[in-house]
Write a protein that holds these residues in place. Structure first.
Motif, PDB file in Angstrom:
ATOM      1  N   UNK A   1      48.853  37.546  39.661  1.00 21.32           N
ATOM      2  CA  UNK A   1      48.784  36.372  38.797  1.00 21.32           C
ATOM      3  C   UNK A   1      47.613  35.483  39.220  1.00 21.32           C
ATOM      4  N   UNK A   2      47.428  35.337  40.535  1.00 22.86           N
ATOM      5  CA  UNK A   2      46.315  34.539  41.035  1.00 22.86           C
ATOM      6  C   UNK A   2      44.966  35.105  40.629  1.00 22.86           C
ATOM      7  N   UNK A   3      44.844  36.439  40.653  1.00 22.35           N
ATOM      8  CA  UNK A   3      43.578  37.071  40.265  1.00 22.35           C
ATOM      9  C   UNK A   3      43.260  36.794  38.806  1.00 22.35           C
ATOM     10  N   UNK A   4      44.288  36.884  37.943  1.00 26.28           N
ATOM     11  CA  UNK A   4      44.070  36.593  36.529  1.00 26.28           C
ATOM     12  C   UNK A   4      43.745  35.114  36.346  1.00 26.28           C
ATOM     13  N   UNK A   5      44.406  34.245  37.129  1.00 27.09           N
ATOM     14  CA  UNK A   5      44.120  32.822  37.051  1.00 27.09           C
ATOM     15  C   UNK A   5      42.690  32.502  37.455  1.00 27.09           C
ATOM     16  N   UNK A   6      42.226  33.110  38.544  1.00 19.45           N
ATOM     17  CA  UNK A   6      40.847  32.888  38.990  1.00 19.45           C
ATOM     18  C   UNK A   6      39.855  33.407  37.953  1.00 19.45           C
ATOM     19  N   UNK A   7      40.188  34.555  37.346  1.00 18.32           N
ATOM     20  CA  UNK A   7      39.346  35.092  36.285  1.00 18.32           C
ATOM     21  C   UNK A   7      39.267  34.101  35.120  1.00 18.32           C
ATOM     22  N   UNK A   8      40.418  33.524  34.756  1.00 16.93           N
ATOM     23  CA  UNK A   8      40.424  32.536  33.679  1.00 16.93           C
ATOM     24  C   UNK A   8      39.603  31.308  34.055  1.00 16.93           C
ATOM     25  N   UNK A   9      39.720  30.875  35.322  1.00 17.73           N
ATOM     26  CA  UNK A   9      38.957  29.717  35.765  1.00 17.73           C
ATOM     27  C   UNK A   9      37.459  29.958  35.711  1.00 17.73           C
ATOM     28  N   UNK A  10      37.018  31.116  36.191  1.00 22.22           N
ATOM     29  CA  UNK A  10      35.586  31.443  36.162  1.00 22.22           C
ATOM     30  C   UNK A  10      35.086  31.541  34.727  1.00 22.22           C
ATOM     31  N   UNK A  11      35.929  32.089  33.842  1.00 21.79           N
ATOM     32  CA  UNK A  11      35.563  32.188  32.441  1.00 21.79           C
ATOM     33  C   UNK A  11      35.435  30.805  31.816  1.00 21.79           C
TER      34      UNK A  11
ATOM     35  N   UNK B   1      47.696  30.497  34.356  1.00 20.40           N
ATOM     36  CA  UNK B   1      46.453  31.053  33.807  1.00 20.40           C
ATOM     37  C   UNK B   1      45.786  30.048  32.877  1.00 20.40           C
ATOM     38  N   UNK B   2      46.579  29.437  32.002  1.00 22.65           N
ATOM     39  CA  UNK B   2      46.027  28.447  31.075  1.00 22.65           C
ATOM     40  C   UNK B   2      45.449  27.260  31.835  1.00 22.65           C
ATOM     41  N   UNK B   3      46.155  26.816  32.878  1.00 26.94           N
ATOM     42  CA  UNK B   3      45.669  25.691  33.671  1.00 26.94           C
ATOM     43  C   UNK B   3      44.358  25.997  34.375  1.00 26.94           C
ATOM     44  N   UNK B   4      44.229  27.229  34.886  1.00 32.64           N
ATOM     45  CA  UNK B   4      42.980  27.634  35.530  1.00 32.64           C
ATOM     46  C   UNK B   4      41.823  27.612  34.527  1.00 32.64           C
ATOM     47  N   UNK B   5      42.090  28.072  33.293  1.00 32.03           N
ATOM     48  CA  UNK B   5      41.024  28.097  32.282  1.00 32.03           C
ATOM     49  C   UNK B   5      40.573  26.679  31.942  1.00 32.03           C
ATOM     50  N   UNK B   6      41.527  25.783  31.711  1.00 31.49           N
ATOM     51  CA  UNK B   6      41.189  24.390  31.410  1.00 31.49           C
ATOM     52  C   UNK B   6      40.479  23.747  32.602  1.00 31.49           C
ATOM     53  N   UNK B   7      41.001  24.004  33.807  1.00 28.66           N
ATOM     54  CA  UNK B   7      40.363  23.463  34.998  1.00 28.66           C
ATOM     55  C   UNK B   7      38.950  23.989  35.172  1.00 28.66           C
TER      56      UNK B   7
ATOM     57  N   UNK C   1      28.996  33.839  36.210  1.00 32.62           N
ATOM     58  CA  UNK C   1      29.049  35.261  35.844  1.00 32.62           C
ATOM     59  C   UNK C   1      29.379  36.112  37.062  1.00 32.62           C
ATOM     60  N   UNK C   2      28.770  35.810  38.198  1.00 34.59           N
ATOM     61  CA  UNK C   2      29.081  36.533  39.425  1.00 34.59           C
ATOM     62  C   UNK C   2      30.553  36.366  39.795  1.00 34.59           C
ATOM     63  N   UNK C   3      31.080  35.151  39.629  1.00 35.99           N
ATOM     64  CA  UNK C   3      32.499  34.916  39.915  1.00 35.99           C
ATOM     65  C   UNK C   3      33.389  35.727  38.978  1.00 35.99           C
ATOM     66  N   UNK C   4      32.994  35.858  37.716  1.00 32.67           N
ATOM     67  CA  UNK C   4      33.774  36.652  36.756  1.00 32.67           C
ATOM     68  C   UNK C   4      33.773  38.124  37.150  1.00 32.67           C
TER      69      UNK C   4
ATOM     70  N   UNK D   1      39.081  42.348  41.011  1.00 38.18           N
ATOM     71  CA  UNK D   1      40.389  42.110  41.641  1.00 38.18           C
ATOM     72  C   UNK D   1      41.525  42.225  40.631  1.00 38.18           C
ATOM     73  N   UNK D   2      41.341  41.679  39.432  1.00 39.76           N
ATOM     74  CA  UNK D   2      42.384  41.774  38.409  1.00 39.76           C
ATOM     75  C   UNK D   2      42.637  43.228  38.029  1.00 39.76           C
ATOM     76  N   UNK D   3      41.576  44.012  37.944  1.00 41.41           N
ATOM     77  CA  UNK D   3      41.721  45.435  37.604  1.00 41.41           C
ATOM     78  C   UNK D   3      42.507  46.179  38.681  1.00 41.41           C
ATOM     79  N   UNK D   4      42.263  45.837  39.930  1.00 36.67           N
ATOM     80  CA  UNK D   4      42.932  46.535  41.036  1.00 36.67           C
ATOM     81  C   UNK D   4      44.376  46.066  41.216  1.00 36.67           C
ATOM     82  N   UNK D   5      44.660  44.810  40.973  1.00 31.48           N
ATOM     83  CA  UNK D   5      45.980  44.264  41.270  1.00 31.48           C
ATOM     84  C   UNK D   5      46.958  44.360  40.107  1.00 31.48           C
ATOM     85  N   UNK D   6      46.452  44.389  38.868  1.00 36.39           N
ATOM     86  CA  UNK D   6      47.344  44.471  37.720  1.00 36.39           C
ATOM     87  C   UNK D   6      47.689  45.922  37.416  1.00 36.39           C
TER      88      UNK D   6
END
Length: 464
Positions: free
Chosen positions: A16-26, A142-148, A174-177, A183-188
């Protein structure tokens, strides 16, 4: 053929954290253009009308990607489609970071628009891969990370562009994404396909793309149409051809992008009219306010740096973050019509206020924050109103068209703002007259206020 539902898979907090970080970077990458638009216009030697096109290029792709992503996720699995969409986003971020001119940067923004389709898939994955009692919290994270991330992007875009260059403000997120996607691909875990026979209405997608692109081309060339009447004739002919073809294809398709028969419901088409009008007003403010902060004209403007603009826009980003929940709460306790009426009245007042009172920074900061709050609440109420006006089986179609019209409204507002500023720039100068800003903001307030006539009769034809 619908596959039987699979039991929820217990995934850990790291996934969940990996997807959240992905949303934040996006979210960071999505938000870097708005506060730096004055710099981009200056460095790329583009006029306000072209700058307006740059500010909405990502949204156009997103409007077309979102409905396709859902179907592909049903057919191939949400995780797989989300990862591939993020690959496209990363390619767009790379192109944007290397762009030497406007056409290349526009291409990068178009590719980045794939994130609009990827983010809803991340929410669906949280529902599919978690037990029912955990998925709402995960979706909120995830939504909070994206808004943040959007708020962070608004703040850091200016310092990065001024301290390093405009190229790095695209390259760093882009590098963060890229890292977060790995990580999201490996953990999900892979999710089950919902429908193996799901089909994308590719002819409908192609024709809708033609409608959107022709519409935007018409807005972009609007300042030249007075001296070139054949130009407007050509745009109208192409637009009519695409619209006619799209209607014919959608009415005959077995699985259309949008069920156009829904437009026969008064509550539906009125919702779409209000959506367009409200977003025109919001789109104008999104484009104009950073320009007013940055410009240093004759007796107006503030000559603000990009870093300052980021700070000035932060309250608006915060209001946007809370506007959805407030709109939902207001709709539940009052009604969607009441929320819409209040939101439109607030937005109209803020636009008129900024048009005639913009001599201090706080005038624009407060006005832009109120517009963001009103716009988010209105869109939430419109989605709820639209969903309540149709059968459950057509909810997705009806609400997804709200999102497409939302994008067209934002795009129209930005392009109208750009055209008015371009037309209002005296010969030999690159600074628009103050009257151009006033005219554009008055236009926004009038269009927004007129939508109240549709709101008054929106209850007709609704299910509840």
């Amino acid at each position: 053929m619908t596959a039987p539902p699979a039991p929820p898979i217990r995934i850990g907090r790291s996934a969940v954290g990996a997807v959240g970080i992905l949303a934040g970077a996006t979210g960071v990458l999505e938000s870097v253009v708005s506060p730096t638009l004055p710099l981009l216009q200056r460095e790329l030697s583009i006029d306000p009308a072209q700058g307006a096109l740059l500010s909405i290029a990502m949204l156009i792709t997103g409007a077309l990607t979102a409905p396709i992503a859902g179907v592909l996720g049903d057919r191939y699995g949400g995780k797989r489609v989300m990862v591939w969409l993020m690959v496209v986003v990363c390619a767009g971020g790379l192109v944007s970071s290397l762009a030497p001119n406007l056409p290349v940067l526009l291409l990068g923004q178009v590719l980045e628009g794939a994130m609009v389709g990827a983010m809803p898939l991340s929410f669906i994955l949280m529902r599919k891969l978690l037990p029912a009692d955990r998925s709402p919290v995960a979706i909120g994270v995830v939504s909070g990370f994206f808004v943040g991330g959007g708020m962070v992007g608004t703040l850091i875009a200016g310092p990065i562009a001024e301290g390093l260059s405009r190229h790095w403000m695209f390259a760093i997120p882009t590098l963060a994404i890229v890292v977060a996607t790995v990580f999201a691909h490996r953990l999900l875990p892979d999710d089950q396909r919902t429908r193996s026979d799901a089909r994308v209405d590719w002819p409908g997608v192609a024709l809708l793309s033609g409608i959107v692109l022709t519409f935007m081309a018409g807005l972009a060339t609007a300042p030249d149409m007075g001296s070139q009447p054949l130009l407007i004739v050509g745009v109208l002919v192409f637009l009519a051809a695409f619209v006619t073809g799209w209607i014919a294809v959608e009415l005959r398709a077995a699985s259309p992008m949008f069920d156009l028969r829904l437009l026969a419901k008064p509550a539906i088409w009125r919702s779409y009219v209000v959506t367009f009008a409200v977003c025109v007003g919001a789109g104008l403010s999104i484009f104009l306010v950073p320009q007013l902060f940055a410009v240093s004209g004759d007796g107006y403007g503030f000559g603000a740096s990009l870093t300052d603009i980021g700070w000035y826009l932060l309250p608006a980003a915060a209001m946007a973050a809370i506007s959805g929940p407030l709109g939902g709460l207001g709709t539940r306790r009052l009604s969607s019509t009441a929320v819409l009426a209040a939101g439109i009245a607030l937005m109209t007042a803020a636009l008129i206020g900024m048009a005639f009172v913009h001599t201090e920074v706080w005038h624009l900061v407060v006005g832009k924050a109120l517009i963001s709050l009103a716009n988010g609440a209105c869109i939430t109420a419109l989605v709820i109103k639209t969903a309540a006006s149709v059968d459950e089986g057509t909810t997705g179609t009806a609400t997804s068209l709200v999102m497409v019209i939302r994008v067209l409204g934002f795009a129209t507002g930005a392009q109208v703002g750009g055209a008015v500023l371009t037309a209002g720039t005296p010969g030999g100068s690159d600074i628009p007259a103050e009257s151009a800003y006033v005219t554009a903001l008055v236009i926004a307030s009038v269009v927004t206020a007129l939508s109240l006539f549709a709101v008054r009769t929106m209850s007709k034809g609704a299910k509840q």
